[in-house]
Write an enzyme that holds these catalytic residues in place. Structure first.
Site, short mmCIF file in Angstrom:
data_model
loop_
_atom_site.label_atom_id
_atom_site.label_comp_id
_atom_site.label_asym_id
_atom_site.label_seq_id
_atom_site.Cartn_x
_atom_site.Cartn_y
_atom_site.Cartn_z
N SER A 141 0.86 -1.19 0.00
CA SER A 141 0.00 0.00 0.00
C SER A 141 0.89 1.23 0.00
O SER A 141 2.00 1.21 0.57
CB SER A 141 -0.89 0.02 1.24
OG SER A 141 -1.50 1.30 1.40
N TYR A 154 -1.46 0.05 10.52
CA TYR A 154 -1.51 -0.54 9.18
C TYR A 154 -0.27 -0.14 8.38
O TYR A 154 0.38 -0.98 7.74
CB TYR A 154 -2.78 -0.08 8.46
CG TYR A 154 -2.88 -0.51 7.02
CD1 TYR A 154 -3.12 -1.84 6.69
CD2 TYR A 154 -2.77 0.42 5.99
CE1 TYR A 154 -3.22 -2.24 5.36
CE2 TYR A 154 -2.87 0.04 4.66
CZ TYR A 154 -3.10 -1.29 4.36
OH TYR A 154 -3.20 -1.68 3.04
#
Length: 260
Positions: A141, A154
């Protein structure tokens, strides 16, 4: 790319029951690959396999469990005789301010975003080494490069996965130069990923620093757009790949503006 540029290739895709994973599986099938699809949700997974056609094999599995990852590999070998490319696509988000992150949150982020990738690399690599060629593609990501408020856990897990991949790439470079380790960095994607995140406390983008907004900018991409980049990367790329054309430049600019 050729319509059949994946013909005669066997590709494993984890997290294939929806979102980017399903789109990657269908793109691979259109381009001629034999695909082994893995996910926990049997119904949606079987539907994706049906759309992929006769050269698709579904394996209901939880890739946060090493034995399940081994079973995915074993079924791929049993069905198709080999694996050419392994795509680690499983991940899970979280929306929680740093001071509210719990031990369970950290454990979940590492388990879902890093261990699932580690297991895939450890299971398939001896096979690829024996064959002398192949690719491991880890879907990360952009937040692994440019963290956001309330996404710290995250982002940290994705950054750990990135470092794991980069270190492994260096380990393999001397002994197995034709074995590629690729990391793909999507930005914002129009899927239900956020709905499945822990916490789900969303930050108002208007409250983010301008340099952060610049780093994560760009129009959201569809799962299909990201899938095409992932598949191209699986076929040819080495190193890092960004799904948005200007993302790397934005990341570099963001990093240059951080306090020294």
């Amino acid at each position: 790319m050729s319509h059949r540029d994946f013909a005669d290739r066997v590709v494993v895709v984890t997290g294939a029951s929806g979102g980017v994973g399903a789109a990657v599986a269908e793109e691979l099938a259109r381009r001629g690959a034999s695909v082994v699809l893995a996910a926990r949700r049997a119904g949606p997974l079987e539907e994706v396999a049906r759309r992929c056609g006769d050269l698709a094999h579904a394996v209901v599995a939880d890739v946060t469990k090493r034995d399940d990852v081994r079973r995915i590999f074993d079924e791929a070998i049993s069905k198709f005789g080999r694996v050419d490319i392994w795509i680690n696509n499983v991940g899970r988000g979280i929306g929680r301010p740093l001071l509210e992150i719990t031990d369970d949150d950290v454990d979940a982020m590492i388990r879902d975003n890093m261990k699932s990738v580690l297991y895939g690399m450890q299971v398939v690599t001896p096979h690829l080494q024996e064959r002398g060629t192949g690719a491991i593609v880890n879907v990360s990501s952009l937040l692994g490069r440019t963290p956001l408020p309330s996404r710290a856990a995250y982002a940290a897990a994705k950054a750990a996965m990135m470092s794991l991949s980069e270190a492994f790439r260096i380990e393999l470079a001397g002994s197995h130069p034709h074995l590629r380790v690729v990391v793909v960095y999507p930005g914002r994607i129009t899927t239900d990923f956020g709905q499945n995140a822990l916490g789900q406390r969303m930050m108002d983008s208007g409250k983010l620093p301008a340099e952060v907004l610049a780093a994560i900018g760009g129009a959201p991409q569809t799962a299909e757009e990201v899938a095409r980049v992932v598949c191209d990367a699986a076929l040819n790329s080495r190193g890092d790949v960004y799904t948005q054309p200007d993302a790397f430049a934005r990341v570099r600019e963001y990093l240059e503006k951080q306090p020294g």
